[in-house]
Design an enzyme around this catalytic site. Structure first.
Site, PDB file in Angstrom:
ATOM      1  N   ASP A  51     -25.979-134.425 -11.178  1.00  0.00           N
ATOM      2  CA  ASP A  51     -24.508-134.540 -11.272  1.00  0.00           C
ATOM      3  C   ASP A  51     -24.159-134.281 -12.930  1.00  0.00           C
ATOM      4  OD1 ASP A  51     -24.987-135.390  -8.762  1.00  0.00           O
ATOM      5  OD2 ASP A  51     -23.103-136.717  -8.928  1.00  0.00           O
ATOM      6  N   HIS A  53     -20.208-133.878 -13.733  1.00  0.00           N
ATOM      7  CA  HIS A  53     -18.960-134.361 -13.440  1.00  0.00           C
ATOM      8  C   HIS A  53     -18.022-134.324 -14.803  1.00  0.00           C
ATOM      9  CE1 HIS A  53     -19.132-136.225  -9.635  1.00  0.00           C
ATOM     10  NE2 HIS A  53     -20.259-136.692  -9.710  1.00  0.00           N
ATOM     11  N   ASP A  79     -21.891-131.304  -8.175  1.00  0.00           N
ATOM     12  CA  ASP A  79     -21.134-132.162  -8.722  1.00  0.00           C
ATOM     13  C   ASP A  79     -20.947-131.914 -10.123  1.00  0.00           C
ATOM     14  OD1 ASP A  79     -20.806-133.472  -6.439  1.00  0.00           O
ATOM     15  OD2 ASP A  79     -21.188-135.456  -7.010  1.00  0.00           O
ATOM     16  N   ASN A 111     -21.000-132.804  -3.131  1.00  0.00           N
ATOM     17  CA  ASN A 111     -19.690-133.250  -2.318  1.00  0.00           C
ATOM     18  C   ASN A 111     -18.274-133.114  -3.266  1.00  0.00           C
ATOM     19  OD1 ASN A 111     -20.666-135.431  -3.932  1.00  0.00           O
ATOM     20  ND2 ASN A 111     -19.373-136.846  -2.690  1.00  0.00           N
ATOM     21  N   HIS A 112     -18.198-133.284  -4.535  1.00  0.00           N
ATOM     22  CA  HIS A 112     -17.401-132.870  -5.297  1.00  0.00           C
ATOM     23  C   HIS A 112     -16.820-131.607  -5.344  1.00  0.00           C
ATOM     24  CE1 HIS A 112     -16.320-137.068  -7.076  1.00  0.00           C
ATOM     25  NE2 HIS A 112     -17.415-137.277  -6.289  1.00  0.00           N
ATOM     26  N   HIS A 243     -27.810-131.494  -2.757  1.00  0.00           N
ATOM     27  CA  HIS A 243     -27.135-132.589  -3.451  1.00  0.00           C
ATOM     28  C   HIS A 243     -27.260-133.856  -2.947  1.00  0.00           C
ATOM     29  CE1 HIS A 243     -24.148-134.180  -6.061  1.00  0.00           C
ATOM     30  NE2 HIS A 243     -23.474-134.909  -4.909  1.00  0.00           N
ATOM     31  N   HIS A 317     -26.389-136.900  -6.694  1.00  0.00           N
ATOM     32  CA  HIS A 317     -25.381-137.544  -5.853  1.00  0.00           C
ATOM     33  C   HIS A 317     -25.403-139.234  -6.240  1.00  0.00           C
ATOM     34  CE1 HIS A 317     -22.741-138.052  -2.625  1.00  0.00           C
ATOM     35  NE2 HIS A 317     -23.457-138.696  -1.774  1.00  0.00           N
TER      36      HIS A 317
END
Lengths: 421, 393
Positions: A51, A53, A79, A111-112, A243, A317
């Site tokens: 990730d 982010h 992500d 998932n983001h 992910h 994740h």
């Protein structure tokens, strides 16, 4: 300098590119991604990242530690956006690099990368704030729908050729085995110093009694002896990158290939599970506290790896304070690449390097381009499938901390992390 | 549209001033800038702490708007748009409020005909009095800086919902008195005292020579003192001294007395260290955190404060997930909460929730054991997990 190179330079300075360029970039990216399967084939050497982010400055730190594109072949496990202040710059930079060097960087969906999640966790608001309209958010979401769901890494070497790096401290050096053969896991800090190193357990005839072997004790006829033939058979099982994790609806990689991925991430079903699930110390399947996906235990991972001839699943994740975490006798690893997540969690980040099969003395040339991929693929087809478990690839983790906020003259909004006051 | 990543602009407001102040001092005589006096700097620091109330009321409003909490009064303390917070903050606000409500309600429901008293330290815009307006025989006191009490009283005066709720507890509207400066409110049920808590400390620590007289405060009643993220901003010796004076002279030494604190804990791991430095960069210093760093340190502190008949402490994570004897939130309620928003950040939630605690302690004094009856059944003693925690130190 092409427009694309200009855009890369601008984004690397953490400055957004104009809306019209974003539209063009997203269009090109979609053309490229539509050609990729749900599971992208990737050849080692490759550096696997978790990730991001929107922590743009930390992404720059990641490139400093892991090498620049295209010198290093990267695989990002999703992500890219949400939570951090620079989701836009982070994602667009990765997308530019993808369009510029399509064979040197692989992006899969997290998932983001979803319309619904980005409206809750910040990316939507960020786009609105930076462009005054939701157009850019919409372009990006259309790209999200085309991102692959997973990647299959082949051709990774079972042993790490030890780096010439020095040890970070004498204590860790003193605890090392005397020989440097068969290093399975090596952990380096961001200054390229060795923090720790683990040899692969050897067949008993060749054992070093008392060596601090990792607790990997595969069944008889597997693991170290499985690939037999000593140094020449240096080919590990494949590594599946996804992910989140596994799905009760998916028992083979081919089933992932059959999904219709070009849509918003659904609330349930196989595609949702791949992006949302987590490994856990349970038997079989369990309900996920996240409200989507499932929890899955060691038995599920081992069976999946066996059926699909995998030696390892790499996934992201979940925040792990140490940057990475191997579970279930090293059959699955979580890689987390957002240091001091949300400017609050105090964690370190990691990336995972898999080096190339030892056919050229184990040195992984970090060259530009695509050389040798085709041959490697043929090697995969011939791969010895008789062993119960394919031996795991040698794994080099590079652990790094958050970049200083005002680093490299880039704009950095002072983050305000939430607490209860 | 409000951006959820930058939710605390209000608490940043004081910061500029503080930095100006420090710059003035650090480079005194350097340039035309007037060096600020010590008092100005102290005032700037205080202002930051006072403004933490904006943060708390925004968080409460966000949790109410999404259905975590039922609180029709929260909106009255929010100007402008309803703020939106991340799911983990909403959940944390919910657990904090629910846990303290449970302890408060257990106390209030003991012998409903007997008079009781609640003193809320640094109450800010807290709505608990209004939410419990139907409970009879309770005198409620709130103490805060005059700037905060003024805001609260003006909110009450301009909001019929609040004013009507308050008046419904009074025998007659004339019973309600507001001071000329609009910083103090007095009545037989609800009182707001504009008071810097530090004046309650002993004189050698800067307090008043005798504790200030608070109107309508009855030193003989069973009294519950609340500190939600309040005492933790003061130096530990000042906090100790305030509690001593409350327990020995503000309240009669023989009256039943209890304290509930809600505070951060565990400053020594990497999350805790990051919390300290992040808040310090906003000018917020958690001065008691290292002294009361664990659940056990909190229990001990309550005991040393004279609350000798019982002490309990739980972190927010175990309050949220506790089952059986440890249950604070029913499984059905947890399901309801988890259905309100997708909470993707499960690991982060647990991390955050481990770093806040509710601690409670009491003395029964000469009374008939009202607090022992109220809280004796609430599990709060040392757990196995705490032993593991201690090994880290």
């Amino acid at each position: 300098m092409s427009d694309l190179d200009k855009a890369i330079a601008q984004l690397r300075a953490c400055r957004p590119i104009p809306e019209i360029q974003v539209r063009e970039l997203c269009y090109k990216a979609r053309e490229l991604l539509i050609e990729e399967g749900n599971v992208v084939g990737v050849n080692a050497p490759v550096t696997i990242c978790g990730d991001i982010h929107g922590q743009f400055h930390d992404l720059m730190e990641l490139f400093r530690v892991g090498g620049e594109v295209p010198d290093t072949n990267y695989l990002f496990m999703g992500d890219f956006v949400d939570r951090g202040f620079y989701s836009l710059e982070s994602f667009l930079l990765l997308l530019c690099l993808k369009v510029r060097y399509p064979d040197r960087i692989t992006l899969i969906r997290g998932n983001h990368e979803s319309r619904q999640i980005t409206t809750v966790y910040g990316f939507y608001d960020e786009c609105l704030r930076k462009y005054g309209s939701a157009n850019v958010w919409r372009y990006c979401c259309e790209v999200f729908d085309y991102l692959a769901l997973g990647a299959l890494v082949t051709g990774a070497a079972t042993d790490l050729e030890p780096t010439e790096a020095s040890f970070a401290n004498a204590e860790s050096e003193a605890s090392q085995p005397s020989t440097l053969d068969d290093v399975e896991i090596e952990i380096l800090n961001s200054n390229n110093q060795i923090l720790n190193r683990f040899p692969r357990p050897k067949p008993s005839s060749d054992s070093e009694v008392g060596s601090p072997a990792p607790n990997r004790t595969g069944p008889a006829g597997t693991g170290a002896s499985g690939s037999s033939g000593g140094s020449s058979a240096n080919r590990s099982g494949a590594v599946l990158c996804v992910h989140g994790g596994l799905s009760p609806l998916i028992d083979s990689i081919d089933k992932i290939r059959l999904l219709d991925r070009k849509q918003e991430v659904p609330h349930e079903g196989a595609m949702c599970d791949l992006l949302w699930s987590d490994p856990d110390e349970i038997d079989g399947w369990g309900l996920s506290p996240r409200g989507a996906g499932f929890l899955f235990g060691a038995d599920i991972v081992k069976r999946f790896n066996y059926i699909n001839d995998l030696s390892l699943i790499a996934r992201a994740h979940q925040l792990v304070m140490e940057g990475f975490k191997e579970m279930f006798d090293n059959t699955i690893v979580t890689v987390w690449s957002a240091p001091n997540y949300c400017y609050r969690c105090g964690n370190v980040a990691a990336i995972l390097e898999l080096s190339e099969d030892g056919s050229n003395a184990g040195y992984a040339p970090r060259s530009n381009g695509d050389v040798g991929r085709r041959q490697e693929r043929q090697g995969l087809a011939e791969r010895d499938a008789t062993g119960e478990h394919a031996p795991g690839p040698g794994r080099r983790y590079r652990v790094f901390e958050a970049a200083p906020q005002d680093s490299r003259g880039m704009p950095a909004k002072k983050p305000v992390a939430d607490y209860f006051l | 549209m409000a951006a959820p990543q930058i939710p605390n602009l209000n608490t940043l407001r004081g910061r500029t001033r503080l930095r100006g102040g420090l710059r003035g001092r650090g480079r005194g005589g350097f340039g035309p800038e007037d060096p600020q006096s010590e008092e100005d700097q102290d005032a700037a620091r205080d202002k930051i702490i006072q403004q933490t109330d904006n943060d708390a009321s925004s968080s409460r409003m966000s949790a109410v708007a999404l259905g975590y909490l039922d609180d029709e009064y929260a909106r009255a303390f929010i100007q402008g748009q309803i703020p939106r917070r991340y799911p983990i903050i909403n959940r944390g606000t919910y657990v904090r409020t629910t846990a303290i409500d449970r302890l408060v309600d257990n106390f209030l429901c003991q012998e409903p005909s007997a008079r009781k008293q609640i003193i809320s330290l640094g109450a800010g815009s807290d709505t608990r009095f209004f939410r419990r307006k139907d409970v009879k025989n309770v005198v409620y006191h709130e103490i805060d800086f005059p700037s905060n009490t003024e805001q609260k009283i003006s909110a009450i005066e301009r909001t019929p919902l609040l004013l009507n709720a308050l008046q419904s507890t009074l025998p007659s509207p004339a019973d309600l008195q507001v001071s000329a400066e609009k910083t103090a409110l007095a009545s037989t049920t609800y009182n707001i005292h504009p008071l810097d808590l530090r004046t309650l400390a002993s004189p050698e620590l800067g307090g008043a020579s005798s504790p200030p007289q608070l109107p309508n405060l009855d030193p003989t009643l069973p009294t519950l003192v609340l500190s939600e993220c309040c005492l933790c901003y003061l130096p530990p010796e000042v906090t100790t001294s305030i509690l001593q004076r409350v327990s020995n002279s503000v309240i009669s030494p023989t009256a039943p007395l209890a304290l509930i604190v809600y505070e951060p804990i565990r400053p020594y791991d990497s999350f805790g260290k990051t919390m300290i430095s992040n808040l310090a960069s906003r000018g917020i210093h958690l001065q008691t955190l290292k002294k009361y760093s664990s659940l056990d340190a909190q229990r001990l502190r309550l005991k040393h404060a004279g609350l000798v008949d019982g002490q309990g402490a739980r972190d927010i994570e175990s309050i949220y997930y506790g089952e059986g004897e440890e249950e604070w939130i029913t499984p059905e309620e947890r399901r309801r909460i988890e259905g309100l928003e997708w909470l993707d950040e499960v690991e982060e939630w647990r991390l955050l929730a481990r770093h806040y605690c509710v601690a409670w302690g009491w003395r029964d004094g000469d009374g008939d054991g009202v607090f022992s009856k109220a809280w004796g059944g609430v599990a709060g003693s040392r757990t196995a997990a705490e032993n593991a925690d201690d090994e880290m130190l």
